[in-house]
Design a protein around this motif. Structure first.
Motif, PDB file in Angstrom:
ATOM      1  N   MET A 164       1.193   7.620  26.267  1.00  0.00           N
ATOM      2  CA  MET A 164       0.213   6.679  25.709  1.00  0.00           C
ATOM      3  C   MET A 164      -0.635   7.151  24.015  1.00  0.00           C
ATOM      4  O   MET A 164      -0.909   6.819  23.517  1.00  0.00           O
ATOM      5  N   GLY A 165      -1.551   8.276  25.117  1.00  0.00           N
ATOM      6  CA  GLY A 165      -2.281   8.520  24.516  1.00  0.00           C
ATOM      7  C   GLY A 165      -2.726   9.027  23.248  1.00  0.00           C
ATOM      8  O   GLY A 165      -3.186   9.104  22.029  1.00  0.00           O
ATOM      9  N   THR A 166      -1.031   9.979  23.416  1.00  0.00           N
ATOM     10  CA  THR A 166      -0.817  10.556  21.445  1.00  0.00           C
ATOM     11  C   THR A 166      -0.580   9.713  21.163  1.00  0.00           C
ATOM     12  O   THR A 166      -0.702   9.327  20.004  1.00  0.00           O
ATOM     13  N   PHE A 167       0.257   8.480  21.570  1.00  0.00           N
ATOM     14  CA  PHE A 167       0.767   7.148  20.241  1.00  0.00           C
ATOM     15  C   PHE A 167      -0.398   6.911  19.522  1.00  0.00           C
ATOM     16  O   PHE A 167      -1.033   6.399  18.534  1.00  0.00           O
ATOM     17  N   PHE A 168      -1.517   6.268  20.481  1.00  0.00           N
ATOM     18  CA  PHE A 168      -2.903   5.331  20.087  1.00  0.00           C
ATOM     19  C   PHE A 168      -4.156   6.959  19.431  1.00  0.00           C
ATOM     20  O   PHE A 168      -4.464   6.639  18.480  1.00  0.00           O
ATOM     21  N   GLN A 169      -3.541   8.021  19.008  1.00  0.00           N
ATOM     22  CA  GLN A 169      -4.555   9.014  18.295  1.00  0.00           C
ATOM     23  C   GLN A 169      -3.659   9.318  17.232  1.00  0.00           C
ATOM     24  O   GLN A 169      -3.698   9.165  16.070  1.00  0.00           O
ATOM     25  N   GLY A 170      -2.549   8.553  17.266  1.00  0.00           N
ATOM     26  CA  GLY A 170      -1.628   8.847  15.980  1.00  0.00           C
ATOM     27  C   GLY A 170      -1.792   7.250  15.120  1.00  0.00           C
ATOM     28  O   GLY A 170      -2.234   7.282  14.187  1.00  0.00           O
ATOM     29  N   ILE A 171      -2.295   6.284  15.623  1.00  0.00           N
ATOM     30  CA  ILE A 171      -2.665   5.428  15.385  1.00  0.00           C
ATOM     31  C   ILE A 171      -3.616   5.359  14.967  1.00  0.00           C
ATOM     32  O   ILE A 171      -4.103   4.823  12.954  1.00  0.00           O
ATOM     33  N   GLN A 172      -5.028   6.088  14.716  1.00  0.00           N
ATOM     34  CA  GLN A 172      -6.050   6.595  14.503  1.00  0.00           C
ATOM     35  C   GLN A 172      -5.922   6.915  13.327  1.00  0.00           C
ATOM     36  O   GLN A 172      -7.131   6.610  12.844  1.00  0.00           O
ATOM     37  N   GLY A 173      -4.947   7.817  13.711  1.00  0.00           N
ATOM     38  CA  GLY A 173      -5.523   8.661  12.143  1.00  0.00           C
ATOM     39  C   GLY A 173      -4.505   7.460  11.239  1.00  0.00           C
ATOM     40  O   GLY A 173      -5.196   8.210   9.983  1.00  0.00           O
ATOM     41  N   ILE A 174      -3.686   6.451  11.253  1.00  0.00           N
ATOM     42  CA  ILE A 174      -3.044   6.720  10.239  1.00  0.00           C
ATOM     43  C   ILE A 174      -3.956   4.792   9.475  1.00  0.00           C
ATOM     44  O   ILE A 174      -3.444   5.083   8.214  1.00  0.00           O
ATOM     45  N   LEU A 175      -4.663   4.908  10.731  1.00  0.00           N
ATOM     46  CA  LEU A 175      -6.093   3.221  10.314  1.00  0.00           C
ATOM     47  C   LEU A 175      -6.529   4.408   9.104  1.00  0.00           C
ATOM     48  O   LEU A 175      -7.088   3.712   8.377  1.00  0.00           O
ATOM     49  N   MET A 190      10.355   3.007  -5.042  1.00  0.00           N
ATOM     50  CA  MET A 190      11.168   4.037  -4.055  1.00  0.00           C
ATOM     51  C   MET A 190       9.381   4.989  -3.418  1.00  0.00           C
ATOM     52  O   MET A 190       8.939   5.054  -2.247  1.00  0.00           O
ATOM     53  N   VAL A 191       8.740   4.857  -3.719  1.00  0.00           N
ATOM     54  CA  VAL A 191       7.429   5.731  -3.958  1.00  0.00           C
ATOM     55  C   VAL A 191       6.515   5.409  -2.672  1.00  0.00           C
ATOM     56  O   VAL A 191       6.200   5.164  -1.879  1.00  0.00           O
ATOM     57  N   THR A 192       6.779   3.435  -3.343  1.00  0.00           N
ATOM     58  CA  THR A 192       5.998   2.645  -3.089  1.00  0.00           C
ATOM     59  C   THR A 192       6.197   2.953  -1.605  1.00  0.00           C
ATOM     60  O   THR A 192       5.369   2.456   0.054  1.00  0.00           O
ATOM     61  N   GLU A 193       7.491   2.298  -1.252  1.00  0.00           N
ATOM     62  CA  GLU A 193       8.287   1.733  -0.164  1.00  0.00           C
ATOM     63  C   GLU A 193       8.427   3.137   1.199  1.00  0.00           C
ATOM     64  O   GLU A 193       7.958   2.464   2.221  1.00  0.00           O
ATOM     65  N   THR A 194       7.828   4.070   0.625  1.00  0.00           N
ATOM     66  CA  THR A 194       8.057   5.045   1.428  1.00  0.00           C
ATOM     67  C   THR A 194       6.266   5.338   1.980  1.00  0.00           C
ATOM     68  O   THR A 194       6.809   5.634   3.086  1.00  0.00           O
ATOM     69  N   THR A 195       6.104   5.070   1.244  1.00  0.00           N
ATOM     70  CA  THR A 195       4.514   5.737   1.903  1.00  0.00           C
ATOM     71  C   THR A 195       4.476   3.984   2.557  1.00  0.00           C
ATOM     72  O   THR A 195       2.887   4.399   3.562  1.00  0.00           O
ATOM     73  N   LEU A 196       4.485   2.771   2.137  1.00  0.00           N
ATOM     74  CA  LEU A 196       4.372   1.847   2.955  1.00  0.00           C
ATOM     75  C   LEU A 196       4.527   2.282   4.728  1.00  0.00           C
ATOM     76  O   LEU A 196       4.118   2.520   5.131  1.00  0.00           O
ATOM     77  N   LEU A 197       6.088   2.980   4.442  1.00  0.00           N
ATOM     78  CA  LEU A 197       6.365   2.700   5.913  1.00  0.00           C
ATOM     79  C   LEU A 197       6.593   3.743   6.691  1.00  0.00           C
ATOM     80  O   LEU A 197       6.741   4.288   7.777  1.00  0.00           O
ATOM     81  N   SER A 198       5.765   5.283   6.278  1.00  0.00           N
ATOM     82  CA  SER A 198       5.368   6.129   6.726  1.00  0.00           C
ATOM     83  C   SER A 198       4.180   5.791   7.692  1.00  0.00           C
ATOM     84  O   SER A 198       4.004   6.299   8.246  1.00  0.00           O
ATOM     85  N   MET A 199       3.794   5.006   7.257  1.00  0.00           N
ATOM     86  CA  MET A 199       2.131   4.516   8.117  1.00  0.00           C
ATOM     87  C   MET A 199       3.182   4.151   9.405  1.00  0.00           C
ATOM     88  O   MET A 199       2.418   3.915  10.151  1.00  0.00           O
ATOM     89  N   ILE A 200       4.509   3.142   9.014  1.00  0.00           N
ATOM     90  CA  ILE A 200       4.964   2.988  10.731  1.00  0.00           C
ATOM     91  C   ILE A 200       5.253   4.598  11.289  1.00  0.00           C
ATOM     92  O   ILE A 200       5.679   4.648  12.670  1.00  0.00           O
ATOM     93  N   GLU A 201       6.108   4.832  10.814  1.00  0.00           N
ATOM     94  CA  GLU A 201       6.310   6.126  10.709  1.00  0.00           C
ATOM     95  C   GLU A 201       5.515   7.381  11.912  1.00  0.00           C
ATOM     96  O   GLU A 201       6.008   7.897  12.949  1.00  0.00           O
ATOM     97  N   ILE A 202       4.695   7.516  11.143  1.00  0.00           N
ATOM     98  CA  ILE A 202       4.179   8.951  11.414  1.00  0.00           C
ATOM     99  C   ILE A 202       3.795   8.439  13.362  1.00  0.00           C
ATOM    100  O   ILE A 202       4.097   9.682  13.773  1.00  0.00           O
ATOM    101  N   PRO A 203       3.357   7.049  13.266  1.00  0.00           N
ATOM    102  CA  PRO A 203       2.612   7.275  15.002  1.00  0.00           C
ATOM    103  C   PRO A 203       3.615   7.599  16.183  1.00  0.00           C
ATOM    104  O   PRO A 203       4.259   7.779  16.849  1.00  0.00           O
ATOM    105  N   ILE A 204       5.251   7.029  15.516  1.00  0.00           N
ATOM    106  CA  ILE A 204       6.426   7.011  16.392  1.00  0.00           C
ATOM    107  C   ILE A 204       6.882   8.979  16.246  1.00  0.00           C
ATOM    108  O   ILE A 204       6.720   8.732  17.694  1.00  0.00           O
TER     109      ILE A 204
END
Length: 311
Positions: free
Chosen positions: A1-12, A292-306
């Motif tokens: 979980m620590g890695t997940f929250f690290q990813g979340i913080q980086g994305i924030l 597609m630039v917009t959609e992939t950019t927005l969805l990358s904010m979800i994918e990166i923490p995963i």
């Protein structure tokens, strides 16, 4: 979980800076001319300075020499994706008038405006050389085969200008990288005042890149976002096929764990911001590219923490 929250913080960190660009664009602070100016400042001034300052300050000649053979991994990954894109065009019944653009977006990722800030936020400056190795392969692929595919969509029959293509490949960021490498290999030390200038100017790279993305999302318009077969195909290429292929390539390879993580993350970045510009230039479907630039950019904010959690 620590890695997940690290990813979340980086994305924030990234989301907040993108939001600043979006909100200010919504309030009328920025227009298309401003976004082009910011893109020029990043790619032609800030990023080359950042490359020189970071490489000369943090890397040795031995470390840089050991990097170059690993260029084969992103190149091989993109070639495999390119082959799969022909099959994907048929599977997703992609419209003929933007099948070339689909293939280009399926294969190439946004390694600078999103990839660089994300990797620096998550892994720190030690990730920079690995980011740049992927960038070298990605920019070469896009400005040769990627542009050719987009040209075919627009029935643009003129031959590719190799002079212009080489100019795009050897862009200021890549030249900044090359200069930094040469300085390290030759053990050349620049004057302290000059290095301070490079540090200050290079510090503009990440915030300006994120503000640019926020402006681009606003200009594309969230109301235009949609999910149809053409869009879903690109999303699967960017966020499923690309990281899966890269993972299979690098996991058994004898390389640092950080390099593997950076390569996988870079492979899963959004569609390149250059795609709509090139599409408009060659009379291809630039609206589709912008969406597609917009959609992939927005969805990358979800994918990166995963992805960070999987790592």
């Amino acid at each position: 979980m620590g890695t997940f929250f690290q990813g979340i913080q980086g994305i924030l960190v990234i989301i907040i800076m993108i939001s600043v660009g979006y909100v200010l664009a919504h309030r009328g602070w920025f227009d298309k001319k401003t976004s082009k100016l910011i893109a020029k400042l990043v790619t032609q001034i800030a990023l080359p300075a950042y490359m020189i300052s970071t490489i000369t300050n943090h890397f040795t000649s031995k470390e840089l020499i050991e990097l170059l053979p690993n260029l084969r991994f992103p190149i091989l990954s993109m070639l495999i994706l390119f082959a799969i894109s022909f099959w994907a065009v048929k599977i997703f019944s992609v419209q003929k008038n933007h099948s070339g653009l689909f293939k280009s977006m399926f294969c190439n990722s946004n390694t600078v405006f999103i990839g660089l800030p994300v990797n620096l936020a998550l892994f720190g400056e030690q990730s920079l050389p690995y980011v740049l190795v992927f960038y070298m392969a990605n920019t070469t692929f896009f400005w040769t085969l990627g542009v050719y595919l987009i040209q075919r969509d627009g029935n643009y029959l003129s031959k590719i200008s190799w002079k212009q293509t080489l100019g795009k490949i050897f862009s200021p960021p890549l030249l900044g990288f090359i200069v930094g490498v040469i300085l390290v290999l030759l053990h050349v030390k620049l004057p302290a005042f000059l290095m301070s200038d490079f540090n200050y100017i290079g510090g503009l790279t990440i915030p300006l890149s994120m503000i640019f993305i926020g402006i681009a999302i606003h200009q594309a318009g969230l109301s235009k976002l949609r999910l149809n077969k053409d869009n879903i195909g690109v999303l699967i290429g960017r966020f499923v096929a690309a990281p899966a292929i890269m993972t299979l390539l690098v996991l058994p390879a004898p390389m640092p764990a950080l390099m593997k993580e950076v390569f996988i993350l870079q492979s899963a970045m959004p569609v390149m911001t250059n795609a709509p510009v090139v599409s408009e230039l060659y009379h291809a479907d630039s609206d589709y590219a912008a969406v597609m630039v917009t959609e992939t950019t927005l969805l990358s904010m979800i994918e990166i923490p995963i992805l960070m959690t999987i790592f």
